[in-house]
Scaffold this motif. Structure first.
Motif, mmCIF file in Angstrom:
data_model
loop_
_atom_site.group_PDB
_atom_site.id
_atom_site.type_symbol
_atom_site.label_atom_id
_atom_site.label_comp_id
_atom_site.label_asym_id
_atom_site.label_seq_id
_atom_site.Cartn_x
_atom_site.Cartn_y
_atom_site.Cartn_z
ATOM 1 N N GLN A 98 44.782 38.867 3.253
ATOM 2 C CA GLN A 98 45.529 38.104 2.245
ATOM 3 C C GLN A 98 45.123 36.631 2.275
ATOM 4 O OE1 GLN A 98 49.811 38.254 2.576
ATOM 5 N NE2 GLN A 98 50.096 37.626 0.456
ATOM 6 N N ILE A 99 44.896 36.096 3.466
ATOM 7 C CA ILE A 99 44.402 34.719 3.593
ATOM 8 C C ILE A 99 43.062 34.591 2.875
ATOM 9 C CG2 ILE A 99 43.519 33.007 5.228
ATOM 10 C CD1 ILE A 99 45.536 34.147 7.274
ATOM 11 N N VAL A 100 42.181 35.536 3.132
ATOM 12 C CA VAL A 100 40.857 35.519 2.504
ATOM 13 C C VAL A 100 40.979 35.573 0.983
ATOM 14 C CG1 VAL A 100 38.756 36.893 2.200
ATOM 15 C CG2 VAL A 100 39.641 36.463 4.497
ATOM 16 N N ALA B 184 33.951 20.573 0.548
ATOM 17 C CA ALA B 184 34.663 20.968 1.764
ATOM 18 C C ALA B 184 35.322 22.322 1.558
ATOM 19 C CB ALA B 184 35.697 19.924 2.143
ATOM 20 N N GLN B 185 35.159 23.217 2.523
ATOM 21 C CA GLN B 185 35.660 24.574 2.426
ATOM 22 C C GLN B 185 36.321 24.977 3.749
ATOM 23 O OE1 GLN B 185 34.808 26.791 -0.439
ATOM 24 N NE2 GLN B 185 34.255 24.846 -1.382
ATOM 25 N N THR B 186 37.120 26.030 3.678
ATOM 26 C CA THR B 186 37.725 26.595 4.883
ATOM 27 C C THR B 186 36.817 27.681 5.456
ATOM 28 O OG1 THR B 186 40.002 26.120 4.249
ATOM 29 C CG2 THR B 186 39.667 27.960 5.744
ATOM 30 N N LEU B 187 36.668 27.682 6.781
ATOM 31 C CA LEU B 187 35.933 28.736 7.468
ATOM 32 C C LEU B 187 36.932 29.628 8.198
ATOM 33 C CD1 LEU B 187 32.597 28.696 9.269
ATOM 34 C CD2 LEU B 187 34.562 29.579 10.515
ATOM 35 N N VAL B 188 36.824 30.935 7.986
ATOM 36 C CA VAL B 188 37.732 31.908 8.593
ATOM 37 C C VAL B 188 37.052 32.576 9.785
ATOM 38 C CG1 VAL B 188 39.042 34.039 8.238
ATOM 39 C CG2 VAL B 188 38.890 32.330 6.400
ATOM 40 N N ASP B 189 37.551 32.306 10.976
ATOM 41 C CA ASP B 189 37.123 33.024 12.169
ATOM 42 C C ASP B 189 38.129 34.138 12.394
ATOM 43 O OD1 ASP B 189 37.034 33.789 15.013
ATOM 44 O OD2 ASP B 189 35.612 32.146 15.253
ATOM 45 N N LEU B 190 37.664 35.393 12.423
ATOM 46 C CA LEU B 190 38.593 36.520 12.500
ATOM 47 C C LEU B 190 39.429 36.502 13.770
ATOM 48 C CD1 LEU B 190 36.607 39.533 11.019
ATOM 49 C CD2 LEU B 190 37.805 37.673 9.878
ATOM 50 N N GLY B 191 38.947 35.859 14.836
ATOM 51 C CA GLY B 191 39.709 35.813 16.074
ATOM 52 C C GLY B 191 40.730 34.691 16.123
ATOM 53 N N GLY C 186 34.288 44.715 14.493
ATOM 54 C CA GLY C 186 34.595 46.086 14.116
ATOM 55 C C GLY C 186 34.907 47.023 15.258
ATOM 56 N N SER C 187 34.913 46.506 16.490
ATOM 57 C CA SER C 187 35.151 47.395 17.635
ATOM 58 C C SER C 187 36.628 47.724 17.818
ATOM 59 C CB SER C 187 34.610 46.761 18.922
ATOM 60 O OG SER C 187 35.265 45.529 19.201
ATOM 61 N N ILE C 188 37.518 46.890 17.302
ATOM 62 C CA ILE C 188 38.959 47.091 17.475
ATOM 63 C C ILE C 188 39.649 47.375 16.143
ATOM 64 C CG2 ILE C 188 41.098 46.093 18.369
ATOM 65 C CD1 ILE C 188 39.036 46.524 20.523
ATOM 66 N N LYS C 189 39.336 46.591 15.116
ATOM 67 C CA LYS C 189 40.034 46.698 13.830
ATOM 68 C C LYS C 189 39.053 46.890 12.676
ATOM 69 C CE LYS C 189 43.380 43.414 15.716
ATOM 70 N NZ LYS C 189 43.811 41.998 15.679
ATOM 71 N N PRO C 190 38.355 48.012 12.631
ATOM 72 C CA PRO C 190 37.386 48.218 11.545
ATOM 73 C C PRO C 190 38.032 48.301 10.163
ATOM 74 C CG PRO C 190 37.665 50.223 12.835
ATOM 75 C CD PRO C 190 38.367 49.136 13.584
ATOM 76 N N PHE C 191 39.272 48.833 10.093
ATOM 77 C CA PHE C 191 39.927 48.939 8.785
ATOM 78 C C PHE C 191 40.261 47.557 8.235
ATOM 79 C CE2 PHE C 191 43.671 50.150 6.040
ATOM 80 C CZ PHE C 191 42.909 50.805 5.078
ATOM 81 N N GLN C 192 40.680 46.656 9.101
ATOM 82 C CA GLN C 192 40.944 45.280 8.668
ATOM 83 C C GLN C 192 39.676 44.635 8.113
ATOM 84 O OE1 GLN C 192 41.305 41.894 11.547
ATOM 85 N NE2 GLN C 192 43.383 41.761 10.763
ATOM 86 N N GLU D 142 38.867 42.795 -0.556
ATOM 87 C CA GLU D 142 39.425 41.673 -1.310
ATOM 88 C C GLU D 142 38.325 40.811 -1.925
ATOM 89 O OE1 GLU D 142 42.435 41.137 -2.208
ATOM 90 O OE2 GLU D 142 43.253 42.823 -1.066
ATOM 91 N N LEU D 143 37.247 40.618 -1.189
ATOM 92 C CA LEU D 143 36.150 39.791 -1.697
ATOM 93 C C LEU D 143 35.479 40.443 -2.905
ATOM 94 C CD1 LEU D 143 34.586 38.704 1.715
ATOM 95 C CD2 LEU D 143 35.825 37.246 0.123
ATOM 96 N N ILE D 144 35.189 41.727 -2.790
ATOM 97 C CA ILE D 144 34.528 42.418 -3.889
ATOM 98 C C ILE D 144 35.474 42.563 -5.077
ATOM 99 C CG2 ILE D 144 33.524 44.634 -4.586
ATOM 100 C CD1 ILE D 144 32.414 44.832 -1.709
ATOM 101 N N ASP D 145 36.764 42.751 -4.777
ATOM 102 C CA ASP D 145 37.762 42.857 -5.838
ATOM 103 C C ASP D 145 37.861 41.559 -6.641
ATOM 104 O OD1 ASP D 145 39.584 44.828 -6.881
ATOM 105 O OD2 ASP D 145 41.212 43.481 -6.334
ATOM 106 N N GLY D 146 37.523 40.443 -6.005
ATOM 107 C CA GLY D 146 37.686 39.144 -6.654
ATOM 108 C C GLY D 146 36.429 38.595 -7.296
ATOM 109 N N THR D 147 35.374 39.419 -7.395
ATOM 110 C CA THR D 147 34.134 38.925 -7.982
ATOM 111 C C THR D 147 33.555 39.945 -8.942
ATOM 112 O OG1 THR D 147 31.945 38.006 -7.490
ATOM 113 C CG2 THR D 147 32.656 39.847 -6.148
ATOM 114 N N ASP D 148 32.799 39.464 -9.917
ATOM 115 C CA ASP D 148 32.077 40.344 -10.834
ATOM 116 C C ASP D 148 30.606 40.456 -10.460
ATOM 117 O OD1 ASP D 148 34.353 40.788 -12.460
ATOM 118 O OD2 ASP D 148 34.001 38.890 -13.509
#
Length: 427
Positions: free
Chosen positions: A264-266, A247-254, A293-299, A306-312
């Motif tokens: 930070q949640i991710v 069982a995992q959490t699914l993150v919907d950006l909206g 990406g139409s409103i918050k591309p930097f986010q 964060e994802l790439i920072d947390g993996t090798d």
């Protein structure tokens, strides 16, 4: 309809001259920084984003809907539309189905059709947020959390049925999103509702194949505006931990309140090995279902950072998480919108790959916020479009997917084939 390789080749031949100069420039700049450009292009190319079957027609709001014409009227036509997208960008090689909107009448034929379009089936999604014509009990006051055990059992059996359809198609995940909640103070016992939901999920989880995952989605409001039974990532994580490793959490950006720090949640979910997947979209005010990406591309970039920072191992990252779009389109051609969303997701991923990890960590360890921000901004402001274009052209996809889509007048062809009155199933 199908897009031929000859059409793509002719398009790319015409685009080659305008592409070579900007690609050569960024290639030289990245090589000066010690970045292996060919490896980077390969990492970009293998990143796939699943297309939701419910986003292929004109969407709408509770107030109105504006049909676009040529919409897919059945599952076969939805697969064909995703095949068009994948032919154009070679990055949309999976389709995510919603049951009962997309129940296959002939599983073998549907699998063969998907194979012909070089598609696989991503997570299957259950539906207990609306009543179907043939169901015995209503979900007006909830489904897996309902006070009536018979209603809960109906919802449990539906989810198990969805798993069975997904197994037959080769899917490996079940997405559960609940509309359960309340509109008025005192309407619902919070503790009992959550307990009943947990117990219902346990029964579904027990039927999960050993190589599957259950992705638990959350939402702070809508359709209920006082409370939701699973309102946030913490509640989803709590339920997932109770269920077990599958069982995992699914993150919907909206599905977050304004100004929530989603990256930070991710990062937290990724650290706890409980990040199962994403539903990508964008929002200005709430759950707006706008183009990614139409409103918050930097986010979006910061999330991938964060994802790439947390993996090798970025290849393992790409394979271990379910990457899906969840959007609705009321004024745009939905296929163009989906092409834009996939492009935005891959741009954010590519930019995050460019972050100088060694320098960033040094800046963090030395408490240098200015330096750390500059490193991230440098990667974010890099124009990676030539890299994405090169990745597509090497993979025999279109240099400019939307440009070719329009040059071929695909929407007009779909209208000629299907008419103007077809409404995509599920909307």
């Amino acid at each position: 309809m199908r897009i031929t390789q000859q059409q793509i080749s002719e398009h790319n031949k015409n685009a080659r001259d305008a592409h070579e100069s900007p690609f050569a420039f960024i290639g030289e700049e990245l090589e000066k920084k010690g970045i292996d450009v060919d490896l980077l292009i390969n990492q970009i190319a293998i990143f796939q984003v699943a297309i939701p079957s419910w986003a292929l027609g004109a969407g709408g709001t509770r107030f109105g809907r504006f049909p676009i014409g040529g919409e897919p009227g059945n599952l076969e036509e939805k697969i064909s539309d995703v095949g068009i997208l994948h032919a154009l960008n070679r990055s949309s090689g999976a389709i995510s189905l919603h049951i009962p909107w997309d129940i296959p009448e002939d599983t073998a034929a549907i699998k063969e059709l998907a194979r012909e379009h070089d598609l696989v089936f991503d997570a299957v999604n259950s539906n207990t947020f609306q009543d179907q014509d043939d169901q015995e009990y209503s979900y007006k006051f909830g489904s897996l959390s309902h006070t009536d055990k018979a209603v809960r059992q109906q919802a449990i059996e539906h989810n198990i049925e969805v798993i069975q359809y997904g197994e037959a198609l080769g899917s490996k995940a079940l997405t559960v999103w609940l509309a359960d909640g309340s509109n008025f103070p005192g309407q619902q016992n919070f503790r009992k509702a959550l307990k009943r939901t947990s117990e219902s999920l346990q029964e579904i989880y027990a039927e999960l194949p050993s190589d599957w995952e259950m992705l638990i989605e959350y939402k702070p409001y809508e359709p209920n505006f006082y409370s939701m039974v699973i309102p946030d990532w913490g509640t989803s994580l709590l339920l997932a931990n109770k269920l077990g490793d599958q069982a995992q959490t699914l993150v919907d950006l909206g599905h977050h309140l304004p100004n929530t720090n989603i990256e930070q949640i991710v990062a937290t979910l990724f650290l706890e090995k409980k990040l199962g997947g994403f539903h990508f979209n964008d929002s200005k005010y709430g759950d707006d279902d706008l183009t990614t990406g139409s409103i918050k591309p930097f986010q979006l970039f910061l999330i991938f950072n964060e994802l790439i920072d947390g993996t090798d191992d970025c290849d393992d990252l790409v394979e271990s998480i379910a990457w899906m779009i969840d959007a609705s389109h009321n004024v745009k051609d939905p296929l163009e919108d989906l092409l834009q969303s996939v492009e935005a997701i891959k741009k954010a991923y590519a930019k995050a790959l460019l972050v100088d990890r060694k320098r960033l960590e040094e800046a963090r360890e030395s408490n240098d916020p200015t330096g750390a921000q500059s490193i991230l901004q440098d990667a974010f402001q890099t124009d990676v479009r030539p890299l994405l274009r090169e990745a597509r052209m090497r993979d025999k996809a279109a240099a400019d997917p939307i440009g070719l889509y329009r040059d071929l007048d695909i929407r007009k062809q779909l209208i000629e084939e299907r008419g103007t009155e077809t409404i995509a199933t599920g909307l």
